[in-house]
Scaffold this motif. Sequence first.
Motif, short mmCIF file in Angstrom:
data_model
loop_
_atom_site.label_atom_id
_atom_site.label_comp_id
_atom_site.label_asym_id
_atom_site.label_seq_id
_atom_site.Cartn_x
_atom_site.Cartn_y
_atom_site.Cartn_z
N UNK A 166 0.82 -1.21 0.00
CA UNK A 166 0.00 0.00 0.00
C UNK A 166 0.86 1.26 0.00
N UNK A 167 2.05 1.20 0.59
CA UNK A 167 2.90 2.39 0.70
C UNK A 167 3.61 2.72 -0.62
N UNK A 186 3.03 -7.12 -8.51
CA UNK A 186 2.58 -5.75 -8.23
C UNK A 186 3.75 -4.88 -7.78
N UNK A 187 4.62 -5.42 -6.94
CA UNK A 187 5.75 -4.65 -6.42
C UNK A 187 6.73 -4.24 -7.53
N UNK A 193 11.77 1.89 -3.87
CA UNK A 193 12.67 0.82 -3.47
C UNK A 193 11.85 -0.30 -2.84
N UNK A 194 11.92 -1.50 -3.41
CA UNK A 194 11.09 -2.61 -2.90
C UNK A 194 11.92 -3.64 -2.15
N UNK A 200 11.00 -9.00 3.33
CA UNK A 200 9.89 -9.48 4.15
C UNK A 200 9.25 -10.72 3.50
N UNK A 201 9.14 -10.71 2.18
CA UNK A 201 8.63 -11.89 1.48
C UNK A 201 9.52 -13.10 1.71
#
Length: 314
Positions: A166-167, A186-187, A193-194, A200-201
């Motif tokens: 969402x961010x 989606x990312x 920056x992902x 986290x994934x």
Amino acid sequence: MTTVNHTGFSHTVFHLLGIPGLEDQHMWISIPFFISYVTALLGNSLLIFIILTKRSLHEPMYLFLCMLATTDLVLSTCIVPQALALFWFQAGEISLDCCITQVFFLTSTFMSESGILLVMAFDCYIAICYPLRYTTILTRTLIGRIGLFIFLRSFTTVFPATFLLKRLTFCKSNKLPNTACKDIVLAKISCDDIRVNIWYGFFVLMSTLVLDVLLIFISYVLILRAVFHMPSQEAHHKALNTCGSHVCVIVLFYGPGIFSVLTQRFGRHIALYVYVLLANVYVLIPPMLNPIIYGIKTKQIRDQVVHMLFPKQK
């Protein structure tokens, strides 16, 4: 269609492209999707109905199987209707909120199914190694707590990922080369920056799916050790037959996922549509085949199905 924030434009509506490179084949591709979904709906619904209505099946193994069938229904419903709408009506438009919601339910349901397969391995271990204490160990209270724990584990691990998505600011594109919204798909179209999303994934993957696979493997090592210490071949056969259905379901569930990951990691020259098709296999195949496998290999369920379909036959 877009909103403005401190980093610029961010798409709030996306377009699913289906199977990239095979757009002209979407109508044909929809046939196995439709057949698998209808089979999954009918098979799992029948399985749930039989287990809930027959008191003789209110045992730990069948209650876990009922959880698995419920999860299969949710898992296939998370993605197949959306894919069929895309194939048949080109209805690929989806809002950001709906997209993130789909990511949440798809990922959490997948993790829940992994957790259920783990406790079913534990169920096999107790049934073979401690048969006389089976019902006293796996009480209905414990089964209920296990089900609640599986749900809470999936919810609490996936929920933060929705905020991480969402961010993000989605200014690169609003085209998603898939049949449904996926976390990493989606990312990747974000301008931000992902790395936090990726790490986290990775944490979620290691703390749930990889841990589940490891514990399932340990369970079956202990099961096989117990089986080979049994005195007779008949006891060997009966014990292994107890877990035969579960092993088939494990292979169907984890096999396509592992193959898909290996293909993405090492198959750099493989076409994009291959990745997308593989990513859909684990949603199509297990929910369709799981009730068939248990219906064929489990006598109690097979007898109930025959009695329901052919009530005059004994």
